[in-house]
Scaffold this active site. Structure first.
Site, PDB file in Angstrom:
ATOM      1  N   LYS A 239       0.831  -1.204   0.000  1.00 59.58           N
ATOM      2  CA  LYS A 239       0.000   0.000   0.000  1.00 59.58           C
ATOM      3  C   LYS A 239       0.875   1.268   0.000  1.00 59.58           C
ATOM      4  CE  LYS A 239      -3.813  -2.230   2.506  1.00 59.58           C
ATOM      5  NZ  LYS A 239      -4.779  -2.073   3.621  1.00 59.58           N
TER       6      LYS A 239
ATOM      7  N   TYR B  67     -12.268  -1.949  -2.935  1.00 56.36           N
ATOM      8  CA  TYR B  67     -12.756  -2.059  -1.556  1.00 56.36           C
ATOM      9  C   TYR B  67     -14.287  -1.967  -1.466  1.00 56.36           C
ATOM     10  CZ  TYR B  67      -8.088  -1.918   0.552  1.00 56.36           C
ATOM     11  OH  TYR B  67      -6.811  -2.229   0.962  1.00 56.36           O
TER      12      TYR B  67
ATOM     13  N   ASN C 274      -1.774  -0.019   7.058  1.00 54.30           N
ATOM     14  CA  ASN C 274      -1.242  -1.301   7.522  1.00 54.30           C
ATOM     15  C   ASN C 274      -0.426  -2.028   6.452  1.00 54.30           C
ATOM     16  OD1 ASN C 274      -3.324  -2.006   5.893  1.00 54.30           O
ATOM     17  ND2 ASN C 274      -4.491  -3.130   7.431  1.00 54.30           N
TER      18      ASN C 274
ATOM     19  N   HIS D  31      -1.915  -5.396   1.358  1.00 52.04           N
ATOM     20  CA  HIS D  31      -3.200  -6.054   1.094  1.00 52.04           C
ATOM     21  C   HIS D  31      -2.933  -7.439   0.534  1.00 52.04           C
ATOM     22  CE1 HIS D  31      -7.213  -6.869  -0.482  1.00 52.04           C
ATOM     23  NE2 HIS D  31      -6.588  -7.340  -1.551  1.00 52.04           N
TER      24      HIS D  31
ATOM     25  N   GLU E 176      -9.737  -9.870  -7.855  1.00 48.76           N
ATOM     26  CA  GLU E 176      -8.764  -8.782  -7.732  1.00 48.76           C
ATOM     27  C   GLU E 176      -7.671  -8.869  -8.808  1.00 48.76           C
ATOM     28  OE1 GLU E 176      -7.593  -9.100  -3.635  1.00 48.76           O
ATOM     29  OE2 GLU E 176      -9.555  -8.422  -2.925  1.00 48.76           O
TER      30      GLU E 176
HETATM   31  P1  IDP Z   1      -7.684  -6.808   5.589  1.00 51.07           P
HETATM   32  O1  IDP Z   1      -6.851  -5.812   4.794  1.00 51.07           O
HETATM   33  O2  IDP Z   1      -6.908  -7.397   6.724  1.00 51.07           O
HETATM   34  O3  IDP Z   1      -8.341  -7.833   4.701  1.00 51.07           O
HETATM   35  P2  IDP Z   1     -10.315  -5.553   5.829  1.00 51.07           P
HETATM   36  O4  IDP Z   1     -11.247  -5.759   6.972  1.00 51.07           O
HETATM   37  O5  IDP Z   1     -10.664  -6.179   4.520  1.00 51.07           O
HETATM   38  O6  IDP Z   1      -8.848  -5.986   6.298  1.00 51.07           O
HETATM   39  O7  IDP Z   1     -10.182  -3.986   5.634  1.00 51.07           O
HETATM   40  C1  IDP Z   1      -9.584  -3.449   4.475  1.00 51.07           C
HETATM   41  C2  IDP Z   1      -8.661  -2.330   4.887  1.00 51.07           C
HETATM   42  O8  IDP Z   1      -9.452  -1.262   5.441  1.00 51.07           O
HETATM   43  C3  IDP Z   1      -7.680  -2.689   5.985  1.00 51.07           C
HETATM   44  O9  IDP Z   1      -6.526  -3.355   5.511  1.00 51.07           O
HETATM   45  C4  IDP Z   1      -7.357  -1.328   6.560  1.00 51.07           C
HETATM   46  O10 IDP Z   1      -6.456  -0.625   5.706  1.00 51.07           O
HETATM   47  C5  IDP Z   1      -8.726  -0.628   6.486  1.00 51.07           C
HETATM   48  N1  IDP Z   1      -9.502  -0.801   7.731  1.00 51.07           N
HETATM   49  C6  IDP Z   1     -10.133  -1.919   8.156  1.00 51.07           C
HETATM   50  N2  IDP Z   1     -10.742  -1.729   9.337  1.00 51.07           N
HETATM   51  C7  IDP Z   1     -10.515  -0.444   9.671  1.00 51.07           C
HETATM   52  C8  IDP Z   1     -10.903   0.375  10.801  1.00 51.07           C
HETATM   53  O11 IDP Z   1     -11.602  -0.057  11.721  1.00 51.07           O
HETATM   54  N3  IDP Z   1     -10.459   1.671  10.792  1.00 51.07           N
HETATM   55  C9  IDP Z   1      -9.701   2.187   9.785  1.00 51.07           C
HETATM   56  N4  IDP Z   1      -9.323   1.464   8.707  1.00 51.07           N
HETATM   57  C10 IDP Z   1      -9.726   0.164   8.642  1.00 51.07           C
HETATM   58 MG    MG Z   2      -9.871  -7.638   3.298  1.00 48.78          MG
END
Ligand code: IDP
Ligand code: MG
Length: 169
Positions: free
Chosen positions: A42, A82, A146, A149, A160
């Site tokens: 990312k 997303y 984070n 992805h 994807e």
């Molecule tokens: P993942 O990337 O571990 O699959 P997902 O639940 O699919 O997690 O969420 C997609 C992305 O959205 C996450 O990687 C993170 O960047 C962001 N995200 C998820 N939950 C939160 C939150 O509670 N606050 C802010 N950003 C979030």
């Molecule tokens: Mg996800």
């Protein structure tokens, strides 16, 4: 930057098959290559200069790069990627973050359930809670930023890969 490595790995696979059928003793174990998934470093990972670190972890796991491209993602493509989170309160911030600067798009290949192998290497979504030894656990601290992805199922991987690399679908 766009590297197409497909042909090279096709040659490697042929070489491996030939080596096995000839009964040659190879130096290294190479698992069968059957499964692909999408990985994205990312914007925070690219901005912080962690591309080498993250790709290195995938390679050291014996996953193989099939495609790699540095690309700035449009808001529209970020929203499509997303889409499952469209109703979540963090969606607008997520789309803005994901499209603010280039990401590194990767298609990686490994044996069965490669998406799950990558997810284990990544660690859980919130880096503050991710286990040490994982990418997020070692390198991140915030939930949105984070670093990485990874597709979360075979179906997501197919969707994807088609979204970002239609020529590989
Ligand atoms: P993942 O990337 O571990 O699959 P997902 O639940 O699919 O997690 O969420 C997609 C992305 O959205 C996450 O990687 C993170 O960047 C962001 N995200 C998820 N939950 C939160 C939150 O509670 N606050 C802010 N950003 C979030
Ligand atoms: Mg996800």
């Amino acid at each position: 930057m766009y590297l197409r490595l497909e042909f090279e790995y096709q040659l490697q696979r042929e070489g491996l098959r030939n080596a096995r059928s000839l009964g040659a003793a190879g130096c290294c174990y190479s698992p069968p290559l059957v499964d692909r998934t999408l990985v994205i470093v990312k914007p925070d990972g690219v901005e912080r200069g962690l591309v080498g670190e993250i790709v290195g972890r995938l390679e050291r796991k014996n996953l193989r790069l099939v495609a790699a491209e540095l690309r700035t993602i449009t808001r529209e493509l970020a929203e499509a990627h997303y889409a499952e989170h469209a109703e979540r309160p963090f969606f607008a911030d997520l789309v803005a973050f994901f499209s603010r600067s280039p990401v590194l798009l990767l298609v990686v290949e490994g044996p069965k359930d490669t998406f799950a192998v990558v997810r284990t290497l990544m660690g859980v979504t919130n880096p503050a809670e991710a286990a040490p030894g994982t990418i997020r656990g070692d390198l991140g601290i915030e939930t949105t930023e984070n670093l990485v992805h990874g597709s979360d199922s075979h179906e997501s991987a197919a969707r994807e890969i088609a979204l970002f690399f239609p020529e590989l679908a």
